[in-house]
Design a protein around this motif. Structure first.
Motif, PDB file in Angstrom:
ATOM      1  N   UNK A 162       1.830   4.921  -1.196  1.00 22.21           N
ATOM      2  CA  UNK A 162       2.565   4.873   0.060  1.00 22.21           C
ATOM      3  C   UNK A 162       2.546   3.492   0.661  1.00 22.21           C
ATOM      4  N   UNK A 163       2.459   3.416   2.005  1.00 21.56           N
ATOM      5  CA  UNK A 163       2.513   2.123   2.677  1.00 21.56           C
ATOM      6  C   UNK A 163       1.294   1.271   2.374  1.00 21.56           C
ATOM      7  N   UNK A 164       0.155   1.914   2.138  1.00 20.46           N
ATOM      8  CA  UNK A 164      -1.049   1.149   1.830  1.00 20.46           C
ATOM      9  C   UNK A 164      -0.896   0.363   0.525  1.00 20.46           C
ATOM     10  N   UNK A 165      -0.063   0.893  -0.366  1.00 17.96           N
ATOM     11  CA  UNK A 165       0.177   0.177  -1.629  1.00 17.96           C
ATOM     12  C   UNK A 165       0.875  -1.149  -1.380  1.00 17.96           C
ATOM     13  N   UNK A 166       1.637  -1.231  -0.292  1.00 17.12           N
ATOM     14  CA  UNK A 166       2.339  -2.468   0.035  1.00 17.12           C
ATOM     15  C   UNK A 166       1.403  -3.522   0.644  1.00 17.12           C
ATOM     16  N   UNK A 167       0.281  -3.060   1.191  1.00 19.26           N
ATOM     17  CA  UNK A 167      -0.550  -3.966   1.981  1.00 19.26           C
ATOM     18  C   UNK A 167      -1.874  -4.320   1.315  1.00 19.26           C
TER      19      UNK A 167
END
Length: 1088
Positions: free
Chosen positions: A775-780
């Motif tokens: 999810x978004x954590x994969x982007x950060x």
């Protein structure tokens, strides 16, 4: 009763007596896995050949069956029917094919070779075979002619003689036309070789013979003498008839055409110089280049067509080869991309004595096949449906994927349909003979080819067909500041900066990664939407050369575990990046600089769209080394690549470098080699992707060379199995990668994402990968990769790694299903779904363990995990080395398939490494084969057998059994068109075509036997005897039965003809007897 299998017995003997047997190192009772795959599941055979016939030399067309045959300089014959129906045949001698002649609508083909042999091919079977051969001993064949519906073949020779062959029995007739009888008795000079033979369309008894010196003789077959002779000053190249048989046309070496009346022997009635400049003072036009061939075709409602090749004026230097079409007062000059080998005019009728009504011209070029539509204004060409443009740019690498996702081919076809050219003829493709096979093989297959110009082509290879789906041009990403290479070269130039070196593709996620020869990496996503990329994302990576004394790594340094870009990587995610590689002041680099990514916005059509460019840059004035290994994993969104210096892991979601390590740093403190430090400037690593990464040196001039620029075909190099050589140790390179979810360290109980690295010295190392939440954590959050130690060492460079679960089933890497990453407004969509994993965590108990399969150039090992003990080992070759190895999935289970440099193709069972098949298939004579050979699932494999052709093979017994059913039919029953109507007055006054009883003239009774020393008859394997070993299974039985029925029907037909001839003879005898009786009935016995 159980069937006895001698192959199993031999396999057992081989394992028992082998000097390097398969050994079990671990406890045997803990690793007894039943293997369902057996040696009887394997059989090696060629399936189909695709692509343009390499070095074509001859062509023929059957106007009734509508099939085309092309012969080559290597003795091959390719036969084409409707799209999807094609066949490959090969003469055993390998001599060049100089001429082809169809027995029109008879399902047979005659081929004449440069070794003075003539062969008869049977096309009534799916795999054509030679029925008869005739080898001339004393004369050289120069020309052949087979009249329509005749069984007598005319053969002209270099001595100027004409021999006649019965094509049914392939025996020579005693009837011979000697050159000294054909020319004027007063002529003292030899007329030269026979360059043309044909019979008068209106009188089969008149044969025209063209000699190279310029003499043409009209031979009367019945009276055995020349009726007329026609003499010209210039050499003759070809002759063509007007269909009425009153005129013929000759093409000459000075670029002229001469038209002759049959009954006028003096001078030609017309001389034409199609491309000559006409002087105003009435003098002869200037001579031109030879007209190599001319055809004279008539139409019922218009002017005749005169079609010719060659004849251009000498001042047209550099002009492309041309085909000239003269129709009435108009002359069209059609330029071709390559030299013309031959051309044929396709006509509505097979009868030479009728209006021809031409509708198309098939032009055979050196590297292409063009069909021109004569029925439309402007003479447009037909869109070629055959896969003949594989070599449009030379092929540099190939990959083969069988059993792909079912939605993949429609998606690629949809994207590729927008790339098609316009302006083709609207009529249907005229070569439409044959029928498709009835095979049941239904799984999707895709072949990907990388090319020297940076093009990547996707091909639909399902069901033994080949059709281009989509074409990707990677060069669009870069600035083009170089002139275009000369079009059409089938050999890769030394300066092909866009050439594709390696491909990595995930069919499920449709992610594509391409490594080029200029040390660049391009990552592509597939999208159905068009997008404009304002700035192409660029990531520059500096991979350090070998370490100096002051640069030796500290054990346990933090750089190895850092998830952020290392000091060696300079990621650039926005703005125009700097390019140290293009501005280097290296004094010894006299070649093209490495590529520069374009700064302008890039419009990307639906299909593959570039997501990230990774460029290796120069370090300390040293050119970047070419990438030697590559892998991607869509589940982790990681790409890893390596070269002779080390490896780098790239996260294409965050556009960062996860890890950048030199080869030595992978070992940490546990380096088993005592390496000798040296300066990076002293010796440089070879950059050619096909040269041995363990040997030799290369200068900076090699860094942008394509993978095929090394044309050394010698494979006699010796590879020492020793791993103690200091010279080799200092050149350890990365040779292979494999992503998986397994046990990273010895004794682990938890499965974790891992990257396994194979090196050129036979070491397999593990990198543990820590992934952030989806999810978004994969982007950060960063991805962390750290060395986890060495798994195993083997002899030779590591070629392939794979994993099995506890039951011995193949474990493919985890993947992410494809999703549309671009929204309709052009923004990138954030991935919210979790990746689909096919790891064993969901399919097996964690305590059961896994098996790692590792194959090097010399041997294969199976390692039990997590204990990391070697349970099976097999020495594959001692004297040679493996070029390609793949773990493939068969219908019965997984196996290891290997292609060896000595030409052997082998399969080994998994995990037991039992030899299942070992066939000496192909002696490696060409670097091209090594570069392009690849295995795929379900028993499929392929390689480039020539610069223009793909050869597909199978090693599956199941596919071999079904192959006969899958192949198309070349011959189909078609009614021969009716002969032209002679008309009432022609029939009354005898003005129509005159037939000839050739049997009466050429048969043994009238002509006698030919000299036995002149030619030798060789029976071919194409009859029913040859079929006994050529087919197997039910379809083989049906094929044999069909051929037997055909032969029986043929013999019955011959019997019927003989019976009719006997009845006719009996009637004649009865009539003569009755006449004799009437004549003698009133006479006395002494008056008779």
């Amino acid at each position: 009763m159980k069937k006895f299998n001698i192959r199993k017995v031999l396999d057992g003997l081989k394992e028992a007596s082998s000097s390097t047997p398969t050994v079990q190192v671990g406890p045997q009772e803990n690793h007894l896995i039943p293997e369902s795959i057996q040696s009887e599941h394997f059989q090696l055979c060629k399936t189909v050949r695709h692509g343009f016939p390499y070095q074509p030399s001859a062509m023929a067309f059957d106007p009734v069956q509508k099939i085309l045959a092309i012969g080559t300089q290597s003795g091959a014959v390719r036969i084409f029917g409707r799209p999807g129906v094609e066949c490959y045949c090969q003469h055993e001698t390998g001599a060049a094919v100089i001429q082809l002649q169809f027995l029109i609508n008879e399902g047979a083909l005659v081929s004449a070779l440069a070794d003075d042999s003539v062969h008869l091919w049977n096309l009534r079977q799916k795999r054509p075979a030679v029925l008869h051969s005739l080898k001339f001993n004393r004369e050289r064949i120069t020309f052949c002619h087979l009249p329509f519906q005749s069984k007598w073949l005319y053969i002209g020779t270099e001595r100027g003689n004409v021999h006649i062959v019965n094509v049914e029995s392939f025996t020579l007739s005693g009837y011979v036309i000697m050159w000294n009888k054909a020319i004027e008795l007063s002529s003292k000079a030899h007329p030269g070789p026979v360059v043309h033979i044909s019979d008068n369309p209106m009188d089969e008894g008149k044969l025209i013979i063209g000699f190279e010196s310029g003499i043409v003789a009209m031979w009367d077959l019945k009276s055995k003498k020349a009726d007329y002779r026609y003499t010209h000053d210039e050499a003759i190249h070809s002759v063509a008839w007007h269909h009425e048989g009153k005129q013929f046309i000759c093409s000459h070496s000075d670029g002229t055409l001469t038209i002759w009346n049959v009954r006028g022997q003096g001078k030609p009635i017309q001389t034409i110089t199609p491309h000559g400049k006409q002087p105003k003072d009435g003098k002869k036009p200037e001579p031109c280049k030879p007209i190599l061939k001319v055809e004279y075709k008539t139409t019922r409602n218009g002017e005749p067509f005169i079609i010719l090749s060659g004849g251009l004026s000498f001042d047209t230097v550099g002009r492309l080869p041309c085909l000239t079409v003269m129709h009435g007062k108009s002359t069209a000059v059609l330029e071709m991309d390559y030299p013309i080998v031959d051309f044929l005019t396709l006509c509505e009728t097979p009868y030479p004595n009728d209006f021809q009504e031409p509708y198309a011209v098939v032009v055979l070029l050196e590297k292409d096949l063009v069909v021109i539509d004569l029925a439309q204004n402007g003479y447009p060409i037909f869109e070629n449906p055959y896969p003949l443009n594989i070599h449009e740019s030379p092929v540099t690498c190939c990959e083969y994927f069988a059993d792909c996702p079912v939605d993949l081919i429609p998606a690629l076809y949809s994207a590729g349909s927008r790339q098609k050219r316009q302006g083709y003829s609207k009529r249907e493709w005229p070569i439409s003979g044959g029928n498709w096979g009835q095979g049941t093989q239904s799984y999707p297959e895709i072949i990907i080819t990388g090319h020297a110009d940076g093009t990547v082509k996707f091909w639909d290879a399902s069901a033994i067909m080949l059709q281009v789906l989509y074409k990707l041009k990677t060069a669009k990403v870069f600035d083009r500041n170089r002139s275009k290479e000369e079009k059409g070269s089938t050999e890769v130039s030394d300066e092909d900066p866009f050439a594709i070196q390696i491909l990595a593709w995930c069919p499920e996620s449709r992610m594509l990664c391409v490594a080029g020869v200029s040390a660049n990496l391009l990552i592509y996503r597939f999208s159905k939407l068009e997008v404009t990329t304002e700035v192409v994302q660029l990531l520059e990576v500096r991979m350090q050369c070998e370490l100096n004394d002051s640069d030796s790594p500290d054990c346990g340094g933090g750089e190895q575990t850092s998830g952020h870009p290392t000091p060696r990587a300079s990621p650039q995610t926005s703005g125009p990046p700097s390019h140290p590689s293009t501005s280097s002041n290296n004094s010894d680099s006299g070649n093209v600089p490495c590529l520069k990514v374009r700064n302008a916005p890039l419009k990307q059509s639906p299909g593959y769209q570039v997501d990230l460019v990774v460029q290796l840059v120069w370090v300390s004035g040293e050119p970047s080394q070419q990438i030697t290994s590559l892998a991607l994993n869509s589940s982790y969104s990681l790409v890893v690549f390596g070269n002779s210096n080390g490896l780098a892991v790239v996260d294409y979601i965050q556009k960062t470098v996860v890890l950048n390590l030199g080869t030595v740093e992978l070992y940490g403190c546990n380096d088993p080699y005592q390496r000798q430090p040296r300066s990076p400037r002293k010796t440089r690593q070879p950059s050619g992707g096909l040269c041995d990464i363990n040997e030799g040196s290369a200068t900076s001039e090699d860094r942008c060379k394509s993978p095929t620029s090394d044309r050394d075909n010698s494979f006699s190099r010796s590879r020492s199995s020793s791993v103690t050589s200091i010279d080799k140790e200092t050149k350890e390179a990365i040779s292979s990668f494999h992503f998986c979810e397994t046990y990273a360290r010895k004794g682990d109980s938890i499965l974790t994402p891992c990257l396994f690295v194979g090196t050129s010295l036979g070491t397999v190392l593990c990198l543990a990968v820590t992934m952030p939440p989806a999810g978004e954590q994969r982007q950060l959050q960063p991805v962390i990769a750290s060395p986890a130690g060495m798994l195993v060492r083997l002899k030779g460079s590591v070629m392939r790694m794979s994993f099995l679960d506890s039951s011995g089933s193949h474990l493919p890497p985890a993947y992410e299903p494809w999703f549309e990453h671009v929204t309709t407004d052009g923004e990138e969509r954030v991935r919210k779904r979790r990746p689909v994993s096919v790891s064993p965590s969901t399919s097996q108990d964690l305590s059961e363990g896994q098996y790692a399969v590792v194959c090097s150039e010399k041997q294969a090992k199976v390692i039990s995990l997590p204990s990391q003990t070697c349970i099976y080992k097999h020495s594959i070759t001692e004297t040679s080395f493996i070029l390609r190895a793949d773990v493939v999935q068969m219908s019965q289970g997984a196996c290891l398939a290997c292609f060896c440099a000595n030409g052997h193709i082998m399969t080994l069972s998994l995990p037991g490494l039992r030899p299942l098949m070992d066939v000496n298939y192909l002696p490696l004579t060409d670097m091209r084969i090594a570069r392009t050979f690849c295995f795929s699932n379900l028993g499929q494999a392929m390689y480039m057998c020539s610069p223009t052709e793909i050869q597909r093979i199978t090693y599956s017994q199941e596919v071999c059994e079904n192959l006969q059913e899958m192949l198309g039919e070349l011959f189909t029953p078609v009614e021969t068109p009716e002969a032209p109507n002679r008309g009432f007055f022609k029939g009354l006054f005898g003005g129509g075509a005159q037939s000839l009883d050739r049997e009466e003239l050429f048969g043994e009774v009238a002509a006698g036997k030919a000299s036995r020393s002149l030619a030798q008859h060789i029976p071919g394997p194409g009859g029913i005897e040859g079929m006994k070993g050529a087919a197997s299974g039910v379809m083989g039985d049906l094929a044999r039965a069909r051929i037997a029925l055909d032969e029986r029907g043929q013999k019955l037909g011959e019997l019927e003809d003989r019976t009719a001839a006997m009845m006719s003879s009996a009637d004649n005898f009865s009539k003569h007897a009755h006449e004799m009786m009437l004549k003698c009935k009133d006479k006395k016995w002494y008056q008779i």
